[in-house]
Design a protein around this motif. Sequence first.
Motif, short mmCIF file in Angstrom:
data_model
loop_
_atom_site.label_atom_id
_atom_site.label_comp_id
_atom_site.label_asym_id
_atom_site.label_seq_id
_atom_site.Cartn_x
_atom_site.Cartn_y
_atom_site.Cartn_z
N ALA A 38 38.30 83.39 -0.18
CA ALA A 38 39.36 82.78 -0.99
C ALA A 38 39.49 81.29 -0.66
CB ALA A 38 40.69 83.49 -0.75
N HIS A 39 39.41 80.96 0.65
CA HIS A 39 39.60 79.55 1.01
C HIS A 39 38.34 78.72 0.78
CE1 HIS A 39 43.75 79.23 2.35
NE2 HIS A 39 43.64 80.53 2.64
N ILE A 40 37.17 79.36 0.68
CA ILE A 40 35.99 78.60 0.24
C ILE A 40 36.18 78.23 -1.24
CG2 ILE A 40 33.51 78.73 -0.21
CD1 ILE A 40 33.31 80.46 2.38
N HIS A 41 36.67 79.18 -2.04
CA HIS A 41 37.02 78.84 -3.43
C HIS A 41 38.00 77.67 -3.44
CE1 HIS A 41 35.19 81.78 -6.12
NE2 HIS A 41 35.52 82.77 -5.31
N ALA A 42 39.03 77.79 -2.61
CA ALA A 42 40.07 76.75 -2.58
C ALA A 42 39.48 75.40 -2.21
CB ALA A 42 41.17 77.14 -1.59
N ALA A 43 38.62 75.39 -1.18
CA ALA A 43 38.02 74.13 -0.73
C ALA A 43 37.22 73.49 -1.86
CB ALA A 43 37.12 74.38 0.49
N LEU A 44 36.46 74.32 -2.59
CA LEU A 44 35.66 73.79 -3.70
C LEU A 44 36.59 73.30 -4.82
CD1 LEU A 44 32.92 76.58 -3.74
CD2 LEU A 44 32.63 74.22 -2.96
N ASN A 45 37.72 73.99 -5.00
CA ASN A 45 38.66 73.59 -6.05
C ASN A 45 39.33 72.25 -5.76
OD1 ASN A 45 38.13 75.98 -7.32
ND2 ASN A 45 40.06 76.97 -6.75
N VAL A 46 39.50 71.91 -4.48
CA VAL A 46 40.23 70.67 -4.16
C VAL A 46 39.29 69.54 -3.75
CG1 VAL A 46 42.37 71.87 -3.56
CG2 VAL A 46 40.70 71.34 -1.76
N GLY A 47 38.00 69.68 -4.07
CA GLY A 47 37.13 68.51 -3.92
C GLY A 47 36.03 68.60 -2.89
N CYS A 48 35.92 69.73 -2.18
CA CYS A 48 34.77 69.88 -1.28
C CYS A 48 33.52 70.19 -2.09
CB CYS A 48 34.99 71.03 -0.31
SG CYS A 48 35.99 70.61 1.09
N SER A 49 32.40 69.69 -1.63
CA SER A 49 31.13 70.09 -2.23
C SER A 49 30.62 71.34 -1.52
CB SER A 49 30.10 68.96 -2.09
OG SER A 49 29.78 68.79 -0.72
N ASN A 74 28.02 84.99 9.38
CA ASN A 74 28.90 85.73 8.47
C ASN A 74 29.62 84.77 7.52
OD1 ASN A 74 28.12 88.09 9.66
ND2 ASN A 74 29.88 88.23 11.02
N GLY A 75 29.96 83.59 8.04
CA GLY A 75 30.58 82.57 7.18
C GLY A 75 29.64 82.12 6.07
N ILE A 76 28.36 81.93 6.42
CA ILE A 76 27.38 81.52 5.42
C ILE A 76 27.24 82.58 4.33
CG2 ILE A 76 24.90 81.07 5.04
CD1 ILE A 76 26.36 78.70 6.32
N GLN A 77 27.29 83.85 4.75
CA GLN A 77 27.21 84.94 3.77
C GLN A 77 28.41 84.88 2.81
OE1 GLN A 77 24.88 86.88 2.88
NE2 GLN A 77 26.12 88.05 1.42
N ALA A 78 29.59 84.62 3.35
CA ALA A 78 30.77 84.50 2.49
C ALA A 78 30.59 83.34 1.51
CB ALA A 78 32.03 84.29 3.35
N ALA A 79 30.06 82.23 2.01
CA ALA A 79 29.84 81.06 1.14
C ALA A 79 28.84 81.40 0.03
CB ALA A 79 29.35 79.87 1.97
N ARG A 80 27.77 82.12 0.42
CA ARG A 80 26.76 82.50 -0.57
C ARG A 80 27.40 83.31 -1.71
NH1 ARG A 80 21.55 82.94 0.41
NH2 ARG A 80 21.81 83.29 2.64
N GLU A 81 28.26 84.26 -1.33
CA GLU A 81 28.90 85.10 -2.35
C GLU A 81 29.78 84.27 -3.28
OE1 GLU A 81 28.97 88.80 0.78
OE2 GLU A 81 30.84 88.37 -0.28
N VAL A 82 30.52 83.33 -2.69
CA VAL A 82 31.40 82.48 -3.50
C VAL A 82 30.57 81.59 -4.43
CG1 VAL A 82 33.06 80.59 -3.40
CG2 VAL A 82 33.29 82.53 -1.84
N MET A 126 27.61 82.09 -5.58
CA MET A 126 26.98 82.87 -6.65
C MET A 126 28.00 83.28 -7.70
SD MET A 126 24.27 85.18 -4.48
CE MET A 126 23.90 86.28 -5.83
N GLU A 127 29.19 83.65 -7.23
CA GLU A 127 30.23 84.04 -8.19
C GLU A 127 30.58 82.87 -9.12
OE1 GLU A 127 33.86 85.53 -6.41
OE2 GLU A 127 34.93 85.15 -8.30
N ARG A 128 30.69 81.69 -8.54
CA ARG A 128 31.06 80.52 -9.34
C ARG A 128 29.91 80.10 -10.25
NH1 ARG A 128 35.76 77.94 -6.66
NH2 ARG A 128 35.24 75.90 -7.53
N ALA A 129 28.68 80.25 -9.78
CA ALA A 129 27.52 79.89 -10.62
C ALA A 129 27.45 80.82 -11.83
CB ALA A 129 26.24 79.97 -9.82
N GLY A 130 27.78 82.10 -11.60
CA GLY A 130 27.76 83.07 -12.68
C GLY A 130 28.81 82.80 -13.73
N LYS A 131 29.90 82.19 -13.32
CA LYS A 131 31.01 81.93 -14.24
C LYS A 131 30.79 80.72 -15.12
CE LYS A 131 35.11 84.14 -12.50
NZ LYS A 131 36.34 83.97 -11.74
N LYS A 132 29.94 79.78 -14.62
CA LYS A 132 29.78 78.53 -15.35
C LYS A 132 29.03 78.75 -16.66
CE LYS A 132 30.19 75.50 -11.40
NZ LYS A 132 29.43 74.98 -10.27
#
Lengths: 128, 128
Positions: free
Chosen positions: A79-90, A112-120, A122-128
Amino acid sequence: MDDANRYERGLAKLQEIYGERAQILIASLKDIAPDLGRYIVEFGFGDIHCRPGLNLKSREIATVAALTALGNAAPQLRAHIHAALNVGCSEQEVIEIIMQMALYAGFPAALNGIQAAREVFMERAGKK
Amino acid sequence: MDESERYTKGIEVRRAVLGDKHVNRALENKNSFNEEFQDLITRYAWGEIWTRPGLPRHTRSLITIAMLVALNRGEEFRIHVRAAANNGVTRDEIKEVLLQAAIYCGVPAANSAFHAAEEVWAEQERRV
């Protein structure tokens, strides 16, 4: 900051960060733990995230680092990786934050953190 | 093995690994509050696990130290650093374990462990 509008202030901040996901989070707790949802909004977002002194991007960077180091909070980390990307993190910045945690919290936590990032990602790439 | 045999076997191994001084102190400090727990440690940790064939005590010392670093159990870590010498573990081997722990548990965890191990040895040298 006054105490009267903590919920409204927190909800506005939550929506600023998460957009439509904010409602999903609160709705997901409504059936059995609505007060927990209220605490997240009031304390997490109304009190902490609304403080001056650190901008939203820095707060999300700190949060991603902390959740990666904890190692037992994968859904919150996503959730917070989504948030970070939403507020300007690359995406690259997110990867750097998590990699730095290999040093402080160990490689398994970082992996494990990298795995979470990968999932986020991919989810965002699928939505675009 | 019945429970009293297990206790006898356990106390023997406990003495061999932790030293008579440590075990005598634990036994002298037995009281109505901790007695069952002391018995449990001797029967279960020492009588069941440490007495098993299948891994030499030297190896058991190394993995115990690694786990105690991972779990951030400072007091127990010190006990097992002291005990490791009784199982033929050298300081260089402990150094290698702590370096390995740095990768998996993070550098701060290993840093604390290096300091704690040095304190244990400094204390032992003061006593000699």
